[in-house]
Design a protein around this motif. Sequence first.
Motif, PDB file in Angstrom:
ATOM      1  N   MET A   1      42.508 -24.173  62.335  1.00 18.99           N
ATOM      2  CA  MET A   1      43.330 -24.917  61.380  1.00 18.99           C
ATOM      3  C   MET A   1      44.671 -24.222  61.199  1.00 18.99           C
ATOM      4  SD  MET A   1      42.350 -26.110  57.485  1.00 18.99           S
ATOM      5  CE  MET A   1      41.050 -27.202  58.056  1.00 18.99           C
ATOM      6  N   ALA A   2      45.722 -24.994  60.988  1.00 20.73           N
ATOM      7  CA  ALA A   2      47.050 -24.436  60.741  1.00 20.73           C
ATOM      8  C   ALA A   2      47.052 -23.693  59.405  1.00 20.73           C
ATOM      9  CB  ALA A   2      48.095 -25.546  60.722  1.00 20.73           C
ATOM     10  N   PRO A   3      47.772 -22.557  59.312  1.00 23.49           N
ATOM     11  CA  PRO A   3      47.777 -21.785  58.060  1.00 23.49           C
ATOM     12  C   PRO A   3      48.164 -22.594  56.832  1.00 23.49           C
ATOM     13  CG  PRO A   3      48.737 -20.495  59.825  1.00 23.49           C
ATOM     14  CD  PRO A   3      48.511 -21.868  60.378  1.00 23.49           C
ATOM     15  N   LEU A   4      49.192 -23.447  56.964  1.00 21.33           N
ATOM     16  CA  LEU A   4      49.631 -24.239  55.810  1.00 21.33           C
ATOM     17  C   LEU A   4      48.559 -25.244  55.401  1.00 21.33           C
ATOM     18  CD1 LEU A   4      51.937 -24.709  53.849  1.00 21.33           C
ATOM     19  CD2 LEU A   4      52.878 -26.395  55.443  1.00 21.33           C
ATOM     20  N   ALA A   5      47.860 -25.824  56.373  1.00 22.05           N
ATOM     21  CA  ALA A   5      46.792 -26.783  56.066  1.00 22.05           C
ATOM     22  C   ALA A   5      45.587 -26.091  55.451  1.00 22.05           C
ATOM     23  CB  ALA A   5      46.387 -27.529  57.336  1.00 22.05           C
TER      24      ALA A   5
ATOM     25  N   ALA B   1      55.492 -25.359  60.323  1.00 18.09           N
ATOM     26  CA  ALA B   1      56.258 -26.294  61.154  1.00 18.09           C
ATOM     27  C   ALA B   1      56.732 -25.654  62.454  1.00 18.09           C
ATOM     28  CB  ALA B   1      57.445 -26.838  60.363  1.00 18.09           C
ATOM     29  N   GLY B   2      55.865 -24.921  63.100  1.00 15.28           N
ATOM     30  CA  GLY B   2      56.196 -24.318  64.377  1.00 15.28           C
ATOM     31  C   GLY B   2      56.912 -22.993  64.292  1.00 15.28           C
ATOM     32  N   SER B   3      57.344 -22.602  63.096  1.00 17.34           N
ATOM     33  CA  SER B   3      58.005 -21.304  62.904  1.00 17.34           C
ATOM     34  C   SER B   3      57.004 -20.311  62.333  1.00 17.34           C
ATOM     35  CB  SER B   3      59.203 -21.446  61.958  1.00 17.34           C
ATOM     36  OG  SER B   3      60.150 -22.351  62.487  1.00 17.34           O
ATOM     37  N   THR B   4      57.085 -19.077  62.804  1.00 15.61           N
ATOM     38  CA  THR B   4      56.147 -18.045  62.371  1.00 15.61           C
ATOM     39  C   THR B   4      56.859 -17.001  61.516  1.00 15.61           C
ATOM     40  OG1 THR B   4      54.889 -18.328  64.412  1.00 15.61           O
ATOM     41  CG2 THR B   4      54.479 -16.320  63.146  1.00 15.61           C
ATOM     42  N   ALA B   5      56.265 -16.699  60.364  1.00 16.01           N
ATOM     43  CA  ALA B   5      56.829 -15.678  59.475  1.00 16.01           C
ATOM     44  C   ALA B   5      56.327 -14.311  59.924  1.00 16.01           C
ATOM     45  CB  ALA B   5      56.433 -15.953  58.032  1.00 16.01           C
TER      46      ALA B   5
ATOM     47  N   LEU C   1      47.695 -15.949  51.146  1.00 11.76           N
ATOM     48  CA  LEU C   1      48.962 -15.387  51.613  1.00 11.76           C
ATOM     49  C   LEU C   1      48.798 -13.923  51.993  1.00 11.76           C
ATOM     50  CD1 LEU C   1      51.377 -16.954  48.970  1.00 11.76           C
ATOM     51  CD2 LEU C   1      51.100 -17.632  51.356  1.00 11.76           C
ATOM     52  N   TYR C   2      48.078 -13.171  51.165  1.00 17.05           N
ATOM     53  CA  TYR C   2      47.865 -11.743  51.409  1.00 17.05           C
ATOM     54  C   TYR C   2      47.192 -11.509  52.762  1.00 17.05           C
ATOM     55  CZ  TYR C   2      45.894  -7.048  50.656  1.00 17.05           C
ATOM     56  OH  TYR C   2      45.542  -5.728  50.770  1.00 17.05           O
ATOM     57  N   ALA C   3      46.242 -12.363  53.106  1.00 14.41           N
ATOM     58  CA  ALA C   3      45.532 -12.205  54.375  1.00 14.41           C
ATOM     59  C   ALA C   3      46.485 -12.282  55.562  1.00 14.41           C
ATOM     60  CB  ALA C   3      44.445 -13.279  54.495  1.00 14.41           C
ATOM     61  N   HIS C   4      47.465 -13.161  55.483  1.00 12.05           N
ATOM     62  CA  HIS C   4      48.437 -13.279  56.576  1.00 12.05           C
ATOM     63  C   HIS C   4      49.432 -12.126  56.566  1.00 12.05           C
ATOM     64  CE1 HIS C   4      47.364 -17.165  58.284  1.00 12.05           C
ATOM     65  NE2 HIS C   4      47.172 -17.615  57.058  1.00 12.05           N
ATOM     66  N   TRP C   5      49.871 -11.708  55.376  1.00  9.60           N
ATOM     67  CA  TRP C   5      50.867 -10.630  55.319  1.00  9.60           C
ATOM     68  C   TRP C   5      50.265  -9.329  55.849  1.00  9.60           C
ATOM     69  CZ3 TRP C   5      53.611 -14.334  55.242  1.00  9.60           C
ATOM     70  CH2 TRP C   5      53.976 -15.131  54.186  1.00  9.60           C
ATOM     71  N   ILE C   6      49.022  -9.025  55.481  1.00  5.08           N
ATOM     72  CA  ILE C   6      48.379  -7.790  55.920  1.00  5.08           C
ATOM     73  C   ILE C   6      47.913  -7.922  57.363  1.00  5.08           C
ATOM     74  CG2 ILE C   6      46.482  -6.187  55.465  1.00  5.08           C
ATOM     75  CD1 ILE C   6      48.685  -6.130  53.385  1.00  5.08           C
ATOM     76  N   GLY C   7      47.436  -9.098  57.744  1.00  2.65           N
ATOM     77  CA  GLY C   7      46.975  -9.336  59.109  1.00  2.65           C
ATOM     78  C   GLY C   7      45.533  -8.944  59.349  1.00  2.65           C
TER      79      GLY C   7
ATOM     80  N   ALA D   1      61.488 -10.004  56.418  1.00  2.85           N
ATOM     81  CA  ALA D   1      62.374 -10.866  55.636  1.00  2.85           C
ATOM     82  C   ALA D   1      61.778 -12.262  55.464  1.00  2.85           C
ATOM     83  CB  ALA D   1      63.744 -10.958  56.311  1.00  2.85           C
ATOM     84  N   ALA D   2      61.207 -12.812  56.531  1.00  4.03           N
ATOM     85  CA  ALA D   2      60.597 -14.146  56.447  1.00  4.03           C
ATOM     86  C   ALA D   2      59.389 -14.132  55.534  1.00  4.03           C
ATOM     87  CB  ALA D   2      60.204 -14.623  57.847  1.00  4.03           C
ATOM     88  N   GLN D   3      58.571 -13.091  55.609  1.00  2.00           N
ATOM     89  CA  GLN D   3      57.404 -12.981  54.746  1.00  2.00           C
ATOM     90  C   GLN D   3      57.818 -12.879  53.280  1.00  2.00           C
ATOM     91  OE1 GLN D   3      55.376  -9.594  56.361  1.00  2.00           O
ATOM     92  NE2 GLN D   3      54.524 -10.737  58.092  1.00  2.00           N
ATOM     93  N   ALA D   4      58.856 -12.087  53.017  1.00  2.00           N
ATOM     94  CA  ALA D   4      59.339 -11.945  51.648  1.00  2.00           C
ATOM     95  C   ALA D   4      59.870 -13.275  51.125  1.00  2.00           C
ATOM     96  CB  ALA D   4      60.427 -10.877  51.577  1.00  2.00           C
TER      97      ALA D   4
END
Length: 307
Positions: free
Chosen positions: A71-75, A139-143, A214-220, A147-150
Amino acid sequence: MLLAWGALLVFALVWLGADFAFGQATLVATYAIAGLGVVVIVGQAGQIVLGQGAFVALGAYAQALLVQAGMAPLAALPFAILAGASGGALASLPAGRLGGLYFGMSTLAFALIVEEALVRWESLTHGAAGLVLPAFGVAGSTADTPAAQAALSIAALLAVLALCARLLRSRLGRAWRAVREDEAAAAACGIAPGTAKLRAFAVGGGLSGLAGGLYAHWIGFISPEQFGLMFSFELLMLAFIGGARHLSGAAWGALVVVAIPQLIAVLRDALPGDWARSAGLELVLFGAVVVGVVLLRPQGLAGGGRG
């Protein structure tokens, strides 16, 4: 408040370096979103919650599992919010029979159960080995840059602050405050205290679930020990340090909670050897900050002083 935060960000960019400052801004914003959940439950509805980290964990794992399933992260993010809200609603059920500290202890027990389930359910969560996530994509762009994550996390925080402010001005927000001040009087006015508490926990849990996603994606990478009791206590202290009855208190408290580990890193170089190696230094600093806030600004950094 916006001017103060802008000044802090400029100072951090100059003093700490851009990438590190953006990384810390991301962490502060994510902690603040989770802290808003505590503000709703504790500051607005007047309930004690000692296991807020469990709601963050539910959101983080829901996000991770759905993204790994394709599934897409935003979805997937609404399901992370739903997972946190469901956990909050479930944790609130003993409120009908328990009150005060006893109910708070039941939320602590709920957090312990969630942590143990995440460790033991290895077929789903991989237990202590944890789960790996890609960067958040929209939308196809990855943070995938600090800077993008912030930017994304701060935008999410501002959106959530606006929604919470509107919610607190609604009939539901007034019901929470009535229950906080006097349950019997609230019931006499036609408010169902049990329903108000359940909704407060659902909203607070949903906010924490969003923060977890969100935290899960920022930390990885996520694992159960990241959401242990210390994390729950950090979120509770965050709300009290910033001001549990003010939405902006979550942001100020998050800034303090995130800054303390950095302060410890500086102090370790200046303190004597035994102190520098002390494992309890972080708890000592947290305690000192809490005592200082209680004595000097009992309503929190976002509230007024003694008067």
